[in-house]
Design an enzyme around this catalytic site. Sequence first.
Site, PDB file in Angstrom:
ATOM      1  N   TYR A   1       0.805  -1.218   0.000  1.00 11.98           N
ATOM      2  CA  TYR A   1       0.000   0.000   0.000  1.00 11.98           C
ATOM      3  C   TYR A   1       0.845   1.278   0.000  1.00 11.98           C
ATOM      4  O   TYR A   1       0.328   2.364  -0.253  1.00 11.98           O
ATOM      5  CB  TYR A   1      -0.887   0.036   1.255  1.00 11.98           C
ATOM      6  CG  TYR A   1      -2.151  -0.787   1.180  1.00 11.98           C
ATOM      7  CD1 TYR A   1      -2.384  -1.712   0.170  1.00 11.98           C
ATOM      8  CD2 TYR A   1      -3.131  -0.638   2.163  1.00 11.98           C
ATOM      9  CE1 TYR A   1      -3.540  -2.467   0.128  1.00 11.98           C
ATOM     10  CE2 TYR A   1      -4.295  -1.388   2.126  1.00 11.98           C
ATOM     11  CZ  TYR A   1      -4.498  -2.308   1.115  1.00 11.98           C
ATOM     12  OH  TYR A   1      -5.644  -3.046   1.080  1.00 11.98           O
ATOM     13  N   GLY A   2       2.122   1.165   0.332  1.00 12.28           N
ATOM     14  CA  GLY A   2       2.940   2.337   0.607  1.00 12.28           C
ATOM     15  C   GLY A   2       2.993   3.378  -0.484  1.00 12.28           C
ATOM     16  O   GLY A   2       3.098   4.570  -0.209  1.00 12.28           O
TER      17      GLY A   2
ATOM     18  N   CYS B   1      -2.188  -2.225   9.939  1.00 10.62           N
ATOM     19  CA  CYS B   1      -1.432  -1.626   8.828  1.00 10.62           C
ATOM     20  C   CYS B   1      -1.297  -0.139   9.126  1.00 10.62           C
ATOM     21  O   CYS B   1      -2.304   0.566   9.207  1.00 10.62           O
ATOM     22  CB  CYS B   1      -2.171  -1.853   7.509  1.00 10.62           C
ATOM     23  SG  CYS B   1      -1.412  -1.066   6.067  1.00 10.62           S
ATOM     24  N   ASN B   2      -0.091   0.325   9.313  1.00  5.75           N
ATOM     25  CA  ASN B   2       0.112   1.736   9.625  1.00  5.75           C
ATOM     26  C   ASN B   2      -0.367   2.633   8.499  1.00  5.75           C
ATOM     27  O   ASN B   2      -0.957   3.693   8.731  1.00  5.75           O
ATOM     28  CB  ASN B   2       1.592   2.003   9.902  1.00  5.75           C
ATOM     29  CG  ASN B   2       2.065   1.374  11.190  1.00  5.75           C
ATOM     30  OD1 ASN B   2       2.450   0.211  11.204  1.00  5.75           O
ATOM     31  ND2 ASN B   2       2.040   2.119  12.274  1.00  5.75           N
ATOM     32  N   THR B   3      -0.135   2.219   7.260  1.00  4.17           N
ATOM     33  CA  THR B   3      -0.549   3.028   6.121  1.00  4.17           C
ATOM     34  C   THR B   3      -2.061   3.151   6.062  1.00  4.17           C
ATOM     35  O   THR B   3      -2.614   4.243   5.899  1.00  4.17           O
ATOM     36  CB  THR B   3      -0.014   2.412   4.819  1.00  4.17           C
ATOM     37  OG1 THR B   3       1.416   2.361   4.874  1.00  4.17           O
ATOM     38  CG2 THR B   3      -0.428   3.244   3.617  1.00  4.17           C
TER      39      THR B   3
ATOM     40  N   GLU C   1       7.115 -10.321   2.149  1.00  2.00           N
ATOM     41  CA  GLU C   1       6.049 -11.080   1.493  1.00  2.00           C
ATOM     42  C   GLU C   1       6.587 -12.305   0.764  1.00  2.00           C
ATOM     43  O   GLU C   1       5.870 -13.298   0.608  1.00  2.00           O
ATOM     44  CB  GLU C   1       5.314 -10.178   0.505  1.00  2.00           C
ATOM     45  CG  GLU C   1       4.477  -9.093   1.143  1.00  2.00           C
ATOM     46  CD  GLU C   1       3.172  -9.606   1.742  1.00  2.00           C
ATOM     47  OE1 GLU C   1       2.551 -10.501   1.143  1.00  2.00           O
ATOM     48  OE2 GLU C   1       2.790  -9.106   2.815  1.00  2.00           O
TER      49      GLU C   1
ATOM     50  N   THR D   1       3.824  -2.947   9.921  1.00  2.00           N
ATOM     51  CA  THR D   1       3.714  -4.242  10.596  1.00  2.00           C
ATOM     52  C   THR D   1       4.526  -5.336   9.919  1.00  2.00           C
ATOM     53  O   THR D   1       4.728  -6.403  10.506  1.00  2.00           O
ATOM     54  CB  THR D   1       2.242  -4.682  10.699  1.00  2.00           C
ATOM     55  OG1 THR D   1       1.632  -4.638   9.398  1.00  2.00           O
ATOM     56  CG2 THR D   1       1.480  -3.773  11.643  1.00  2.00           C
ATOM     57  N   HIS D   2       5.006  -5.093   8.712  1.00  5.94           N
ATOM     58  CA  HIS D   2       5.922  -6.052   8.094  1.00  5.94           C
ATOM     59  C   HIS D   2       7.302  -6.013   8.763  1.00  5.94           C
ATOM     60  O   HIS D   2       8.022  -7.012   8.762  1.00  5.94           O
ATOM     61  CB  HIS D   2       6.098  -5.739   6.603  1.00  5.94           C
ATOM     62  CG  HIS D   2       4.960  -6.158   5.739  1.00  5.94           C
ATOM     63  ND1 HIS D   2       3.785  -5.447   5.664  1.00  5.94           N
ATOM     64  CD2 HIS D   2       4.815  -7.212   4.894  1.00  5.94           C
ATOM     65  CE1 HIS D   2       2.968  -6.036   4.801  1.00  5.94           C
ATOM     66  NE2 HIS D   2       3.560  -7.104   4.331  1.00  5.94           N
TER      67      HIS D   2
END
Length: 290
Positions: A59-60, A90-92, A172, A205-206
Amino acid sequence: MTAVQPMPILLNPMPHAFADAPIGVFDSGIGGLSIAQEIARHLPNERILYYADTAHVPYGARSDHEIRQFTAEAIEWLYRQGCKIAVVACNTASAFSLDYLREHYGERFPIVGLVPALKPAVLQTQSKVVAVLATPATFRGQLIKDVMNRFAEPAGVSVLTITSLKLVPFVESGAEMSEACLNELHMILEPALKQGADFLVLGCTHYPFLKEAIGRVSGEKLNLIDSGQAVARQTAYILIKNRLLCDKISHNITRIECYVSGGNAVELKPVLQHLMPEQLTWTIQNLETV
């Protein structure tokens, strides 16, 4: 804020969930499993329904509207599965969607979000320089700016912002200890080390899955902080407040049921086998087969 569609008005909302309903957790990919693991450790009687939007990860670099759209669709899916609470792991996504989601669902369906754990870094730094590693979209959001203004500036702490669009794909694909990943980490972290940063806030979170790699690159010079434990505690607090904490001890449940939107469950299974602790039971399947 641009309207998010499709997301129908809740004219006929779901009934109030029961305590044995699952906790919903959402992330753009499998990185949010770092949060799901913390929740599972903190709340050992709970089941977790995990939605990974692997069709659109990462998403970044996406637009604000795309982030809101994908997040709204994922949270609606968790809601329709009967989850009693949703964690936007997810921070984004949190940076752009929390206010809208909370207004849409109201108190009937609590939403927990993430913000990079800058406050504890500010409180503990000795060098008065801390770094935050996050996606460009997270830094565009207001949440992280508010935390900087509220905690870092009054304390006289300099905050260095670090971004990379390459790290999420490494996680991923299960390549977090690859030479390419280590080289990327060295390139983006070296300036912060030279400027005296002693704390690194993991603002995606990754990134907790990169702790070993970061330690190898930084020579253990950086103290690493993420939001996992704080989110687990906040989730527990909300469940207790709403009398939704599961108190039934069951040893036969699958703790984390993971669904992926990208049709790549088979490819991701060995990655999860690598990332998930042995004591946690889990499954993974494609969303379209549900």
